[in-house]
Design a protein around this motif. Structure first.
Motif, PDB file in Angstrom:
ATOM      1  N   GLN A 411     -12.491  -1.554   3.339  1.00 55.33           N
ATOM      2  CA  GLN A 411     -11.179  -1.094   2.888  1.00 55.33           C
ATOM      3  C   GLN A 411     -10.434  -0.413   4.024  1.00 55.33           C
ATOM      4  N   LYS A 412      -9.133  -0.375   3.867  1.00 51.43           N
ATOM      5  CA  LYS A 412      -8.267   0.180   4.901  1.00 51.43           C
ATOM      6  C   LYS A 412      -8.258   1.712   4.830  1.00 51.43           C
ATOM      7  N   ASN A 413      -8.055   2.310   6.005  1.00 53.51           N
ATOM      8  CA  ASN A 413      -7.828   3.756   6.088  1.00 53.51           C
ATOM      9  C   ASN A 413      -6.318   3.975   6.152  1.00 53.51           C
ATOM     10  N   VAL A 414      -5.689   4.189   4.969  1.00 58.77           N
ATOM     11  CA  VAL A 414      -4.229   4.170   4.856  1.00 58.77           C
ATOM     12  C   VAL A 414      -3.679   5.562   5.120  1.00 58.77           C
ATOM     13  N   GLU A 415      -2.675   5.616   5.945  1.00 63.80           N
ATOM     14  CA  GLU A 415      -1.914   6.839   6.192  1.00 63.80           C
ATOM     15  C   GLU A 415      -0.479   6.607   5.777  1.00 63.80           C
ATOM     16  N   VAL A 416       0.074   7.498   4.947  1.00 66.25           N
ATOM     17  CA  VAL A 416       1.445   7.370   4.449  1.00 66.25           C
ATOM     18  C   VAL A 416       2.329   8.307   5.242  1.00 66.25           C
ATOM     19  N   THR A 417       3.432   7.791   5.705  1.00 72.15           N
ATOM     20  CA  THR A 417       4.422   8.588   6.415  1.00 72.15           C
ATOM     21  C   THR A 417       5.705   8.602   5.604  1.00 72.15           C
ATOM     22  N   VAL A 418       6.223   9.816   5.354  1.00 76.10           N
ATOM     23  CA  VAL A 418       7.428   9.981   4.538  1.00 76.10           C
ATOM     24  C   VAL A 418       8.530  10.508   5.432  1.00 76.10           C
ATOM     25  N   CYS A 419       9.707   9.850   5.302  1.00 76.55           N
ATOM     26  CA  CYS A 419      10.884  10.287   6.044  1.00 76.55           C
ATOM     27  C   CYS A 419      12.058  10.372   5.081  1.00 76.55           C
ATOM     28  N   VAL A 420      12.951  11.317   5.343  1.00 80.79           N
ATOM     29  CA  VAL A 420      14.230  11.404   4.645  1.00 80.79           C
ATOM     30  C   VAL A 420      15.283  10.970   5.643  1.00 80.79           C
ATOM     31  N   ARG A 442       3.087  13.159   7.299  1.00 82.64           N
ATOM     32  CA  ARG A 442       1.979  12.219   7.322  1.00 82.64           C
ATOM     33  C   ARG A 442       0.908  12.690   6.342  1.00 82.64           C
ATOM     34  N   SER A 443       0.442  11.799   5.547  1.00 84.51           N
ATOM     35  CA  SER A 443      -0.539  12.129   4.517  1.00 84.51           C
ATOM     36  C   SER A 443      -1.936  12.214   5.110  1.00 84.51           C
ATOM     37  N   VAL A 444      -2.874  12.636   4.276  1.00 86.47           N
ATOM     38  CA  VAL A 444      -4.275  12.690   4.644  1.00 86.47           C
ATOM     39  C   VAL A 444      -4.836  11.266   4.632  1.00 86.47           C
ATOM     40  N   VAL A 445      -5.720  10.994   5.582  1.00 89.82           N
ATOM     41  CA  VAL A 445      -6.347   9.674   5.682  1.00 89.82           C
ATOM     42  C   VAL A 445      -7.726   9.767   5.034  1.00 89.82           C
ATOM     43  N   TYR A 446      -7.956   8.913   4.015  1.00 85.29           N
ATOM     44  CA  TYR A 446      -9.264   8.847   3.362  1.00 85.29           C
ATOM     45  C   TYR A 446     -10.010   7.617   3.875  1.00 85.29           C
ATOM     46  N   TYR A 447     -11.226   7.771   4.176  1.00 80.50           N
ATOM     47  CA  TYR A 447     -12.023   6.750   4.878  1.00 80.50           C
ATOM     48  C   TYR A 447     -12.439   5.650   3.922  1.00 80.50           C
ATOM     49  N   GLN A 448     -11.865   4.440   4.163  1.00 75.39           N
ATOM     50  CA  GLN A 448     -12.284   3.201   3.502  1.00 75.39           C
ATOM     51  C   GLN A 448     -12.365   3.347   1.980  1.00 75.39           C
ATOM     52  N   GLN A 449     -11.218   3.632   1.371  1.00 74.12           N
ATOM     53  CA  GLN A 449     -11.137   3.709  -0.095  1.00 74.12           C
ATOM     54  C   GLN A 449     -10.006   2.814  -0.551  1.00 74.12           C
ATOM     55  N   ARG A 450     -10.300   2.021  -1.592  1.00 66.36           N
ATOM     56  CA  ARG A 450      -9.257   1.131  -2.128  1.00 66.36           C
ATOM     57  C   ARG A 450      -8.260   1.925  -2.959  1.00 66.36           C
ATOM     58  N   HIS A 451      -8.784   2.701  -3.887  1.00 64.67           N
ATOM     59  CA  HIS A 451      -7.918   3.519  -4.733  1.00 64.67           C
ATOM     60  C   HIS A 451      -7.836   4.920  -4.107  1.00 64.67           C
ATOM     61  N   GLN A 452      -6.722   5.162  -3.499  1.00 65.30           N
ATOM     62  CA  GLN A 452      -6.536   6.429  -2.801  1.00 65.30           C
ATOM     63  C   GLN A 452      -5.601   7.335  -3.622  1.00 65.30           C
ATOM     64  N   ARG A 453      -6.051   8.612  -3.837  1.00 64.45           N
ATOM     65  CA  ARG A 453      -5.282   9.576  -4.627  1.00 64.45           C
ATOM     66  C   ARG A 453      -5.022  10.802  -3.744  1.00 64.45           C
ATOM     67  N   TRP A 454      -3.766  10.994  -3.442  1.00 65.61           N
ATOM     68  CA  TRP A 454      -3.416  12.089  -2.525  1.00 65.61           C
ATOM     69  C   TRP A 454      -3.042  13.387  -3.246  1.00 65.61           C
ATOM     70  N   MET A 455      -2.102  13.337  -4.170  1.00 61.57           N
ATOM     71  CA  MET A 455      -1.548  14.500  -4.875  1.00 61.57           C
ATOM     72  C   MET A 455      -1.057  15.543  -3.861  1.00 61.57           C
ATOM     73  N   GLU A 456      -0.310  15.060  -2.875  1.00 63.12           N
ATOM     74  CA  GLU A 456       0.267  15.930  -1.845  1.00 63.12           C
ATOM     75  C   GLU A 456       1.758  16.057  -2.093  1.00 63.12           C
ATOM     76  N   THR A 457       2.253  17.298  -2.073  1.00 63.95           N
ATOM     77  CA  THR A 457       3.647  17.579  -2.420  1.00 63.95           C
ATOM     78  C   THR A 457       4.373  18.088  -1.181  1.00 63.95           C
ATOM     79  N   VAL A 458       5.554  17.521  -0.971  1.00 64.92           N
ATOM     80  CA  VAL A 458       6.435  17.990   0.096  1.00 64.92           C
ATOM     81  C   VAL A 458       7.776  18.337  -0.520  1.00 64.92           C
TER      82      VAL A 458
END
Length: 1694
Positions: A411-420, A442-458
């Motif tokens: 599985q991919k190590n997905v990193e989410v980047t948010v911009c306004v 930039r979100s937290v990177v979770y190692y090789q997980q298909r279903h990734q749950r961040w619950m990170e608030t900006v």
């Protein structure tokens, strides 16, 4: 300090009513050194008018002042601003009482210093206007708060912090000002007192904050990290606050080194609902910013650890929160991290709950929250939104995502980047509280997980309002790997302007393509941002692509991504319904629907800011005005307006009331809106009047205040525009259609808006409101609302300047109301203007009105409607009461005084009302401080003198009707005269003489008046009224009046003496009644009950008997309590007569006859005697009860119960009863009360009480008293001095001679009782030296001065002390003193011998010390000193009269030898081996002593043998024989031996005369060793104790025959024991073994003896009584009881 020139000063009255005069204040103390000096103290004011005294001019400070005169009173007011004068007065008043505080001592001290500083600022005159007003508010706040905690009066003020003038303020306004001030001060005190617990303060505050301080963080990370802390609700499973972000460096310290030891944050906007959450957590998360493995060179955010802390108890105030207390939170590793080894890590935090919003917290806690403290706001609006609270935030939460691995194996190590971003590509974003704005997240990177749950608030903020529609969110997804070259292509998801403010969540699509395309916003804005619900979900792994692409970007359906948003904006809204209303012109067809939907919109959407409220109201009134020709939208607009007003009334938006008021005054411009609003309101009212259901009407009534404000404002605008008259009555007539019954059903009376309407409009409203109020008050419903409405109506009518008091408003208001409402309205409207009360000419109706009015006024005065600290309100009420009562007095005199119209009850009610008004607490000026007293006299005068003069005049106006008020009015008049006001007393005391004269003229006596005044005087003085001044005034005034009337001179003087005597005793009793030490209260109580006994007042006598009993029982003086009850019991007879005297205590309810009451009293007395260990006295009571049960009422059941009390006999013998000590106490000096002054008392001490403890208890009520160190009576320099001197020493009781106890062998437990009880004489022996001193022998000139005190009654009695009535002093010679000492020593030896014979287990130490001190006297020399002093020829030559006493002393010395011998024998049996040498030494000394004594004084021997019956220590009673020592007969003893028989096991050596010796010596054949001496009239006790014969007291006094000499050398033997057959024939002196009588001679031998006299025949009655008395109470006294309780029998009292 150097003295300057001298000035003259004094105090005189200014002749002018007001003038300017110099006033000086002392700035230094100046003592008066001579008669010309004027003493000064700091702060004292001096008016310099004439030369009355001189003082240094440098000690005063001159300032201007104004002298005001009000009649005879003159006051000097400094010429300063009122606030400065108030501070000065307050400081002086506080200084007198603040040191008495304990809890708030330091707080008040600090406030006084602050007031002094603020006073200086006010006097400087340099403050600008705004600062001056702020300083005034701070000063008044401190003064009000200090007055409250010091229990001073409440001060009411206006809006400018000036003290309200009650003469210029309506009663309603004055009351409301008092209530507001009291609530403000009480709230502040509650906040202060609840601060330690925090729970009450947190509950009362609408907004709360949580203070967080990170003390330390320990974690073995090795790289940089981000620490996130937020509040989390586990019930809702969501964060409720922003995250506090801390950037942590790899070195283990904050990245910004300036934040070290300053990591503080505050979570704000927490409401009461947040505190009521079931659970609340503090979440602490660690995000590592570093490499995924060692090969990687780039850093990314990786989850490391997470921990939560339950802070529910802290937020709810259940546990104390302190900024200094540290909490440790250990960390747990994040799930899935297996390669990282963690050591024990954690956070050290401090938490504290703070109340108030952010501004309040910064003000109250500046040391905790400053500008550097990070503010983390709540996710959402607070419960209470302030009008000035501007907020424009959007919270974006990355929820979860699902990404296909594609062609990869893992599985991919997905990193989410948010911009306004905007169209130009600019971007801005915030990571969290405490962080700087960044361009991306930039979100937290979770190692090789298909279903990734961040619950990170900006948080997205700082976006200008004008740029919002051009801004969008862009999400970029990247695969992160350990190799930089292996990055996968980026995926992009963008949301447009509409999506930026979209609330909710949804799945998004990604796009694939070149990452360089993302720089061009136009390349992806054309793609869809959310998945349409109608589109199917494409399974992961498929290669499905949506047709169409934009610039090389295509939509993929394999991946999904979910976010959630929360908008908190006071400037923008996403509510469609509200937007539809605000833009109603764009779609007019949807207007009706939008108006209906508005009432379902959340208040947070309508009222987040004042701009929304103003825009919404403008839109509503624009719709109304543009549709003025039609009424299609009128009802909808009216309902929408009611809805918005209802939102403002909600607690959450309560601060928007000011916004709504400002809108009405400044922005509202709909001139014709009043017609529309009145029309809809009329429609609702008519619908309700027809009985049809009208649900909106109730909501309308709740918002009616603002509806009317809109109507009035619209009408005024219309009138101003068209220049037509203002609002007329036609606009209000529609409200009259609502009937009172329908208003009552609505349970919502019309609120009274603060409108200043014309008179016609007010009349119209009153006619509608009065029936409604009447109906609701009559049914007792909605009372609070009715009272508030009535108060508002009265206030409006009072302030309407155009309405005279006689207008129709007052009658309309008073129609149909009860008397209370009418009087309240009349007082509020007309009391200050109406010169006189006009009643109906109908006598009957006027009488009813006055009767009800008097009762109502008296009830209001007695209930104290207002709190005591509302001084102004109470005084205004009293002033109006006084004015009304005076008007009522005039009406009474005019209408109800003649014989035909006189009404006794009406006049009686008037007098009781006037006296109740005069004696109420709020008018007793002497109980107030000087400052308060001065203020009341200056403003209102002394109302007591005015009403007292009115009562006096009304009494004298009664004429021949006075007799009808005697004795009923004696009590009220007495209560009035007892008020401590000299003028009032002087003018009203003569009323008593008028009453005496009136009754005397009709009945030739004034007994009814006398009985009533004595009875009332007791209760009034005990209640605290009366003083020495009153006693003197009463005596002088009444004596002068009586002497002016010859017929009343003698009885009047007797009456005055009686009353003054009672007053003196009552004042003494009251002076000590509340003392902690009740000793002197008991004395005063006895004085009072004796006084009432002398004047034959049985009811009062019994009343004080029970008061005395209760005092004794409270101090566990059960014996004295029993004797006190016995006095009441003696007033009763053993008969079935009804009780005529009043009963007290617990005996009142069911005891109807005297026999029942006396029996109950006797049972209680027996219980008290039992508790006091006075069983002898209890037995006498039981005997009397047993005789009644057995002979009078034949109640054998009760007899059996009383016979159980036989255990008292056993207690006498077996229970230890220590003899109490007696103390003589003298009170000398004029400083003591009259009942103690220069008197001597004998006190009965408590068990085991030492003299030191007794003296401490004695001196405690008189801390300034000095203890005299001598025992001789003091001289006039002490007795006449103004001080207090107490003399205390121990005295010995002198036992009275009792015939019943003579010549009997009695257990010592019985005789010891009579030695220390039922005694009335006490002696004190004081040794002194007389004659030439002999340094080698102090006994030769040791004289004794013996003082005998005789008390008024025997002790114990009804008191533990009695006064000494007589004192006698005798002198004891050294020889007589030596005889007494030898007798006491022999008794003590014999007592110790008997004790050890009866109880072998006793310790031997006391016996060892006693014997050794006699046989080996190392210090005092023993009786050898007596031989040297008295047995020498020089002494015999100088004192030939002492030859008999010398022989007696020699005989006592000789008899000490056999006693010592027996003691040493017992000591030898019990001595231990350790003490054997000591015993042998003692035996050697005794052998020498014995040889010497026997050779000089003869031999005395004793033979001991066991008694067959186990005996107990016995004793013999004797009288005070030391008085007859010098008259004892001469008896010489040669070398012969005397043999005597002592008491078997005697505990004390006998000394009283007993039985005559037989006529000749004889020998008993059964006991050959017994030889009986043949000396007539020789008493064995005299032989042992006195060494010579003595004459029996109960025999004929004649010269005894000659004593024959001993014919046999056989020794006369003294026995320790006697067989039982001897004991039956012994002399009946309570077990004393004496020389045998003829009866004993017949028993011992066959010698002839005189015949035994036959008993006297008994009568049948005697036989019957003996048989009847065969119980344990068989003994009956043949002599009167001598007990302390036997006070003189009381007279037959009424």
């Amino acid at each position: 300090m150097a003295a300057g020139p001298l000035l003259g000063g004094g105090r005189t009255r200014s002749p002018c009513s007001q003038l300017l005069a110099p006033l000086s204040a002392a700035v230094w103390n100046f003592p008066s050194a001579n008669e010309h000096h004027l003493p000064l103290e700091i702060g004292e004011t001096v008016r310099i008018l004439a030369a009355r005294g001189i003082f240094p001019a440098s000690l005063i400070c001159l300032k201007g002042a104004v002298v005001e005169r009000r009649g005879a009173e003159e006051s000097v007011v400094p010429a300063e601003m009122p606030m400065v004068q108030e501070i000065t007065t307050t400081l002086r008043e506080w200084a007198a009482i603040w040191k008495q505080l304990y809890v708030r001592y330091c707080r008040v001290k600090q406030m006084m210093y602050e007031l002094m500083e603020q006073r200086s600022q006010l006097l400087s005159g340099t403050l600008p206007k705004d600062e001056l007003l702020q300083l005034k508010k701070e000063v008044t706040s401190k003064i009000d708060y200090g007055n409250k905690i010091l229990a001073l009066d409440l001060v009411v003020r206006d809006e400018d912090e000036n003290i309200l003038d009650p003469d210029r303020t309506s009663i309603i306004s004055l009351f409301q000002a008092h209530r507001r001030a009291a609530q403000t001060v009480t709230q502040r005190i509650q906040e202060e007192t609840s601060q330690p617990g925090c729970s009450a303060r947190l509950a009362a505050s609408p907004s709360h904050s949580l203070y967080l301080c990170v003390r330390n963080f320990v974690c073995n990370i090795g790289e940089e990290a981000q620490l996130f802390m937020a509040l989390y609700d586990p019930g809702e499973q969501r964060m409720i606050s922003e995250s506090y972000v801390i950037h942590w460096a790899s070195t283990g310290v904050p990245r910004d080194i300036e934040l070290l030891n300053n990591l503080r944050a505050i979570f704000t906007d927490l409401g009461s609902k947040d505190l009521k959450r079931e659970r609340l957590f503090l979440v602490c998360q660690i995000i590592r910013v570093g490499r995924m493995d060692l090969r990687e060179s780039l850093s990314r955010k990786l989850s490391t650890g997470l921990r939560v802390m339950d802070i529910t108890d802290i937020t709810k105030g259940k546990c104390e929160s302190d900024e200094d207390k540290q909490h440790f939170i250990p960390l747990a590793p994040a799930v899935g991290l297996t390669s990282l080894t963690l050591f024990p890590t954690g956070f050290w935090l401090s938490l504290k709950m703070l109340w108030g919003d952010l501004n309040q917290v910064r003000k109250d806690h500046p040391h905790l929250v400053d500008r550097s403290t990070v503010v983390a706001r709540k996710l959402g609006f607070p419960e209470v939104i302030m009008p000035g609270d501007v907020r424009n935030d959007i919270y974006l939460t990355l929820v979860q995502g699902e990404f296909d691995k594609g062609n990869k194996k893992t599985q991919k190590n997905v990193e989410v980047t948010v911009c306004v971003c905007d169209e130009s590509g600019r971007n801005v974003i915030y990571h969290g509280a405490g962080d700087k704005p960044a361009s991306e997240y930039r979100s937290v990177v979770y190692y090789q997980q298909r279903h990734q749950r961040w619950m990170e608030t900006v948080k997205v903020c700082a976006v200008p309002i004008e740029d919002v529609h051009k801004t969008h969110l862009r999400f970029t997804f990247r695969h992160r790997s350990s190799s930089d070259s292996k990055h996968c292509s980026e995926h992009c998801s963008a949301r447009g302007p509409a999506g930026l403010w979209w609330r909710g969540s949804g799945c998004t699509w990604g796009s694939e393509g070149d990452s360089r395309k993302l720089e061009d916003a136009g390349s992806y804005l054309g793609l869809p941002s959310t998945r349409s619900p109608s589109e199917p979900r494409i399974l992961s792994g498929s290669s499905f692509r949506v047709g169409g692409s934009v610039a090389g970007l295509a939509v993929s359906a394999r991946d999904s991504f979910q976010i959630s948003t929360l908008v908190c904006s006071t400037k923008l809204t996403q509510n469609v319904n509200l937007l539809g209303l605000l833009k109603w012109r764009a779609k007019p067809s949807l207007l009706a629907g939008n108006l209906q939907k508005l009432m379902h919109v959340d208040g947070g959407e309508v009222l987040p800011s004042h701009s929304f409220l103003q825009d919404t109201l403008d839109a509503l009134f624009s719709i109304m005005m543009e549709n003025a020709d039609t009424d299609v939208y009128d009802t909808l607009i009216f309902d929408a307006l009611v809805f918005i007003v209802g939102l403002v009334a909600d607690r959450k938006f309560q601060h928007f009331n000011a916004v709504l008021e400002a809108y009405i005054r400044q922005h509202f411009s709909a001139t014709l809106a009043y017609k529309k609003l009145i029309g809809v309101l009329t429609q609702y009212v008519e619908q309700a009047s027809r009985g049809e259901p009208c649900e909106p009407l109730l909501r309308t009534f709740k918002a009616l205040e603002y509806i009317f404000k809109f109507i009035v404002r619209s009408r005024h605008l219309f009138a101003h525009l068209s220049r037509t008259p203002g609002c007329g009555p036609d606009a209000l007539r529609s409200l009259c259609a609502l009937s009172p019954s329908q208003c009552g059903e609505l349970r919502c009376p019309l609120p009274a808006p603060h409108l200043h309407l014309p008179a016609e409009c007010r009349d119209l409203l009153l006619r509608m409101a009065v029936p409604v109020l009447q109906d609701l008050i009559g049914r007792g419903e909605e009372e609070d609302a009715c009272v508030e409405l009535l108060s508002t109506i009265l206030e409006v009518l009072y302030t309407a300047q155009k309405v005279p008091p006689s207008c129709s408003a007052a009658p309309a208001l008073c129609v149909g109301f009860t008397l209370e409402i009418r009087l309240a309205a009349g007082v509020a409207l007309c009391a200050r203007r109406a010169p006189r009360l006009r009643l109906s000419p109908d006598v009957s109706s006027s009488q009813d009105f006055l009767m009800e009015t008097f009762i109502l006024f008296k009830d209001l005065i007695g209930k104290t409607v207002y709190p005591p600290d509302w001084m102004v309100m109470n005084m205004v009420q009293n002033r109006e009461f006084l004015r009304a009562i005076n008007q009522f007095a005039t009406t009474l005199t005019e209408m109800f005084l003649s014989s035909s119209s006189f009404e006794l009850q009406l006049w009686n009610n008037y007098f009781h009302l006037a006296v109740a008004f005069l004696t109420q607490d709020s008018l007793q000026l002497e109980n107030f401080s000087q400052a308060k007293r001065t203020a009341i006299l200056a403003k209102y005068g002394d109302m007591r003198a005015k009403i007292g003069a009115a009562i006096r005049d009304m009494w004298y106006n009664l004429g021949h009707h006075k007799i009808e008020f005697i004795p009923g009015m004696v009590g009220p008049i007495l209560e009035m005269t007892l008020v401590p006001e000299l003028e009032l007393r002087t003018s009203t005391i003569p009323i008593f003489f008028d009453m005496m004269l009136c009754e005397y003229q009709l009945t030739a006596s004034f007994s009814r008046f006398e009985d009533e005044i004595l009875r009332k005087l007791d209760s009034e003085v005990e209640g605290g009224r009366g003083d020495e001044q009153y006693k003197q005034l009463f005596e002088s005034i009444l004596l002068s009046c009586c002497r002016a009337h010859p017929e009343l001179s003698q009885p009047g003087e007797s009456f005055v003496a009686l009353v003054t005597g009672l007053l003196e005793r009552l004042l003494d009793y009251r002076a000590v009644m509340n003392d902690e030490n009740k000793t002197y209260s008991m004395s005063c109580t006895v004085n009072l009950l004796n006084f009432y006994k002398e004047i034959d007042r049985q009811a009062m006598y019994i009343r004080y008997l029970y008061k005395l009993k209760d005092l004794h029982i409270s101090y566990e003086n059960y014996t004295e309590g029993a004797y006190t009850l016995l006095l009441h019991a003696r007033l009763l007879k053993w008969s079935d007569e009804a009780n005529t005297a009043p009963m007290q205590g617990l005996y009142s309810p069911s005891l109807q006859t005297q026999r029942q009451l006396k029996e109950a009293l006797y049972n209680q007395i027996v219980n008290y005697f039992d508790q006091g260990k006075m069983w002898e006295e209890a037995i006498h009571i039981c005997k009397e009860l047993a005789e009644q049960y057995e002979s009078e009422i034949f109640d054998y059941e009760m007899l059996s119960e009383i016979l159980v009390k036989a255990k008292f006999y056993e207690k006498i013998l077996k229970v230890l009863r220590p003899s109490p000590d007696y103390f003589a106490v003298g009170y000398y000096g004029q400083g003591f009360p009259t009942f103690l002054r220069n008197k001597v008392f004998i006190y009965r001490g408590k068990e085991y009480e030492r003299r030191e403890d007794f003296e401490m208890r004695l001196l405690s009520p008189f801390p300034n008293a000095e203890k005299l160190q001598t025992t001789s009576p003091p001289g006039p320099d002490i007795t006449e001095s103004p001080g207090q001197y107490i003399q205390c020493f121990t005295v010995q009781p002198v036992e009275e001679s009792r015939i019943r106890l003579r010549d009997r062998s009695i257990p010592e437990q019985i005789t010891n009782f009579y030695k220390a009880n039922h005694v009335q004489k006490f002696s004190y022996s004081r040794p002194f030296k007389k004659g030439p001193k002999d340094p080698d022998n102090e006994f030769a000139n040791m004289w004794i001065e013996r003082t005998t005190f005789v008390t008024a009654y025997p002790l114990p009695g009804i008191l533990r002390w009695f006064a000494v009535t007589s004192t006698t002093t005798t002198t004891i010679s050294p020889l007589e003193n030596a005889i007494e000492t030898m007798m006491r020593t022999n008794e003590k030896i014999l007592s110790e011998i008997n004790r050890h014979q009866n109880d072998p287990s006793l310790p031997i130490n006391p016996l060892s010390m006693l014997l050794n001190g006699i046989v080996d006297p190392a210090v005092m020399g023993g009786f050898a000193k007596y031989e040297t002093a008295f047995f020498q020829e020089p002494y015999l030559g100088e004192h030939p009269e002492d030859r008999g006493n010398i022989e007696r002393l020699k005989d006592l010395i000789a008899w000490q030898i056999p006693l010592l011998s027996e003691g040493i024998r017992i000591h030898g049996q019990k001595v231990t081996e350790d003490l054997r040498p000591f015993h042998e030494r003692m035996e050697q000394c005794f052998v020498q002593l014995r040889a010497k004594v026997e050779s000089q004084y003869g031999v005395r021997e004793m033979i001991s043998f066991e008694d067959r019956r186990s005996g107990r220590p016995r004793s013999v009673t004797w009288g005070p024989d030391w008085e007859r020592l010098s008259h004892a007969r001469d008896r010489r003893v040669r070398q012969g031996r005397h043999h005597l028989i002592p008491t078997p096991g005697s505990h004390s050596f006998p000394c009283a005369p007993c039985t005559l010796l037989p006529p000749a010596p004889f020998r008993c054949p059964r006991f050959p060793s017994l030889v009986f001496y043949t000396k007539p009239h020789l008493c064995i006790h005299s032989a042992i104790r006195h060494g010579g014969p003595d004459q029996r007291e109960d025999t004929e006094q004649r010269d005894p025959p000659a004593v024959p000499a001993l014919q046999s050398p056989e020794p006369l033997t003294l026995f320790w024991g006697v067989p039982a057959e001897l004991r039956r024939g012994l002399c009946p002196v309570r077990g004393t073994a004496l020389l045998p009588t003829p009866h004993l001679s017949q028993l011992l031998c066959s010698m002839e003896a005189s015949p035994i006299p036959k008993p006297t025949p008994r009568s049948a009655e005697g036989e019957r009584r003996e048989n009847r008395s065969s119980t344990f109470f068989s003994y009956r006294r043949s002599e009167p009881r001598q007990s302390a309780s036997e006070l003189p029998e009381p007279k037959v009292m009424r």
